[in-house]
Design a protein around this motif. Structure first.
Motif, PDB file in Angstrom:
ATOM      1  N   LEU A   1       3.141  -4.133   5.170  1.00 25.32           N
ATOM      2  CA  LEU A   1       3.205  -2.891   5.910  1.00 25.32           C
ATOM      3  C   LEU A   1       2.751  -2.929   7.142  1.00 25.32           C
ATOM      4  CD1 LEU A   1      -0.220  -2.619   6.210  1.00 25.32           C
ATOM      5  CD2 LEU A   1      -0.331  -2.404   3.686  1.00 25.32           C
TER       6      LEU A   1
ATOM      7  N   PHE B   1       2.355   3.919   1.039  1.00 22.52           N
ATOM      8  CA  PHE B   1       2.209   4.601   2.529  1.00 22.52           C
ATOM      9  C   PHE B   1       1.229   5.604   2.564  1.00 22.52           C
ATOM     10  CE2 PHE B   1       3.839   7.685   5.485  1.00 22.52           C
ATOM     11  CZ  PHE B   1       3.835   7.061   6.652  1.00 22.52           C
TER      12      PHE B   1
ATOM     13  N   GLU C   1      -3.658   0.901   3.309  1.00 28.22           N
ATOM     14  CA  GLU C   1      -3.652  -0.420   2.902  1.00 28.22           C
ATOM     15  C   GLU C   1      -4.721  -1.069   1.918  1.00 28.22           C
ATOM     16  OE1 GLU C   1      -4.494  -4.601   5.609  1.00 28.22           O
ATOM     17  OE2 GLU C   1      -4.540  -2.578   6.625  1.00 28.22           O
TER      18      GLU C   1
ATOM     19  N   VAL D   1       5.945   0.984   4.980  1.00 27.52           N
ATOM     20  CA  VAL D   1       5.637   0.085   3.924  1.00 27.52           C
ATOM     21  C   VAL D   1       6.981  -0.115   3.393  1.00 27.52           C
ATOM     22  CG1 VAL D   1       4.768  -0.194   1.698  1.00 27.52           C
ATOM     23  CG2 VAL D   1       3.474   1.130   3.567  1.00 27.52           C
TER      24      VAL D   1
ATOM     25  N   LYS E   1      -3.271  -1.095  -1.551  1.00 34.12           N
ATOM     26  CA  LYS E   1      -1.949  -1.988  -1.784  1.00 34.12           C
ATOM     27  C   LYS E   1      -2.205  -2.922  -2.881  1.00 34.12           C
ATOM     28  CE  LYS E   1      -0.890  -5.470   0.768  1.00 34.12           C
ATOM     29  NZ  LYS E   1      -0.427  -6.564   1.787  1.00 34.12           N
TER      30      LYS E   1
ATOM     31  N   SER F   1       6.417   2.361  -2.726  1.00 35.50           N
ATOM     32  CA  SER F   1       6.417   2.323  -1.191  1.00 35.50           C
ATOM     33  C   SER F   1       5.671   3.602  -0.595  1.00 35.50           C
ATOM     34  CB  SER F   1       7.985   1.851  -0.631  1.00 35.50           C
ATOM     35  OG  SER F   1       8.821   3.126  -0.743  1.00 35.50           O
TER      36      SER F   1
END
Length: 337
Positions: free
Chosen positions: A329, A308, A312, A290, A315, A304
């Motif tokens: 990512l 990670f 996803e 990421v 996010k 980040s």
């Protein structure tokens, strides 16, 4: 155009981001500097390559007074060394090491308090995906692979559960000058955010000194302004599926960038790495890496890691909490989002 290098010894310890970004950081400078020679006589670049929190660090300053730039680099190096005494896990005399050993600090520096508070905020925003108290997990895995190198599946579930019982960012009591752990045996690592703090500190000092076009990489990357000839700085990112290949770029100007990925440092002989998911106590494996761009490096650093670990699906909601942030990512199959 001229370039002067001030070097230190190569680092002996590399963190996950620094391992990931070493290629990216070195590529950032040639890509960013490209084309300046067309402008004729120019102020010189002054660069320093050294170490911060066990990994590679660099400064690239753009100033017409080369002597002033060199003296500024010396002052910045002193500031990095001062902050090492706050955040380093490699130094037994650092504030962080003493906190982990004693479980409390009666007199904590404003730097440590600020980073712990920021870490707690990002931990809360990510529902604990980012948690600075995962150090007991690191200790468990490190001891396991040191004593049982052939047991590549990692520690037992029982041992992991024992270490996880000490992982909870809400059990850090932070006062104006005092810090203590609510449970014996807790420990903190700030490698997922302190590098960003140091990067921001150096960038802020450089701006106060009048440097308007510079690149700082003290564990994370922050651009002061854009390239001297105009436009953004271009950062190369290595392919998480091929460490020798740079397959993506990110442009930043007056922004910071941080990268998290589990391929930077594996435990010997295994596919386990040291970015832990606090919920399971095991290495986070939802993504390959990421990259987060944010106004400040400390924020990019923490986000980040949080994305990670959480994956996803988290996010958009995480980035929505922080204006002017964006992320790229890499999924497990190599595709990007």
């Amino acid at each position: 155009m001229s370039e002067t290098s001030i070097s230190q010894n190569a680092p002996s310890k590399w963190s996950r981001r620094q391992t990931i970004k070493v290629l990216a950081a070195t590529l950032a400078l040639p890509l960013g500097i490209a084309g300046i020679s067309r402008l004729g006589e120019q102020p010189s670049f002054q660069t320093w390559h050294g170490e911060s929190l066990g990994g590679p660090a660099s400064l690239t300053l753009w100033n017409p007074n080369a002597a002033f730039a060199r003296s500024t680099i010396a002052r910045m190096r002193s500031e990095v060394e001062r902050l090492e005494l706050v955040f380093s896990l490699f130094r037994h005399d650092s504030e962080l090491s003493r906190l982990n050993q004693d479980g409390r600090l009666a007199t904590a520096s404003p730097d440590l308090v600020a980073v712990l508070e920021a870490a707690r905020d990002i931990a809360a925003a990510s529902n604990g995906a980012f948690d600075p108290t995962v150090q007991p997990l690191w200790r468990l895995y490190s001891e396991h692979f040191r004593n049982q190198p052939n047991a590549i599946s990692g520690p037992s579930a029982l041992a992991i559960d024992g270490a996880r019982s000490l992982v909870d960012y809400r059990q850090i009591e932070i006062g104006p000058r005092q810090v203590r752990f609510a449970r014996p045996g807790m420990a903190v690592t700030l490698n997922g955010i302190a590098q960003g703090y140091i990067t921001d500190r150096i960038a802020d000092l450089l701006q106060q000194e009048g440097f308007d076009n510079s690149m700082v990489d003290v564990g994370e990357t922050r651009a002061i302004g854009g390239r001297p000839e105009g436009g953004a700085w271009t950062i190369g990112l290595k392919n998480p599926l091929n460490a020798l290949e740079v397959n993506r770029t990110i442009a930043i100007s007056n922004e910071a960038m941080a990268v998290s990925g589990g391929y930077g440092q594996h435990f010997p002989g295994s596919d386990l790495h040291h970015i832990f998911d606090p919920a399971s106590g095991r290495s986070a494996k939802r993504l390959l890496d990421v990259s987060v761009v944010a106004p400040r490096a400390m924020l990019a650093d923490g986000l980040s890691t949080a994305i990670f670990v959480s994956g996803e699906g988290a996010k958009a909601s995480l980035l929505a909490l922080y204006p002017n942030t964006r992320a790229v990512l890499t999924r497990r199959d190599g595709t990007t989002a």
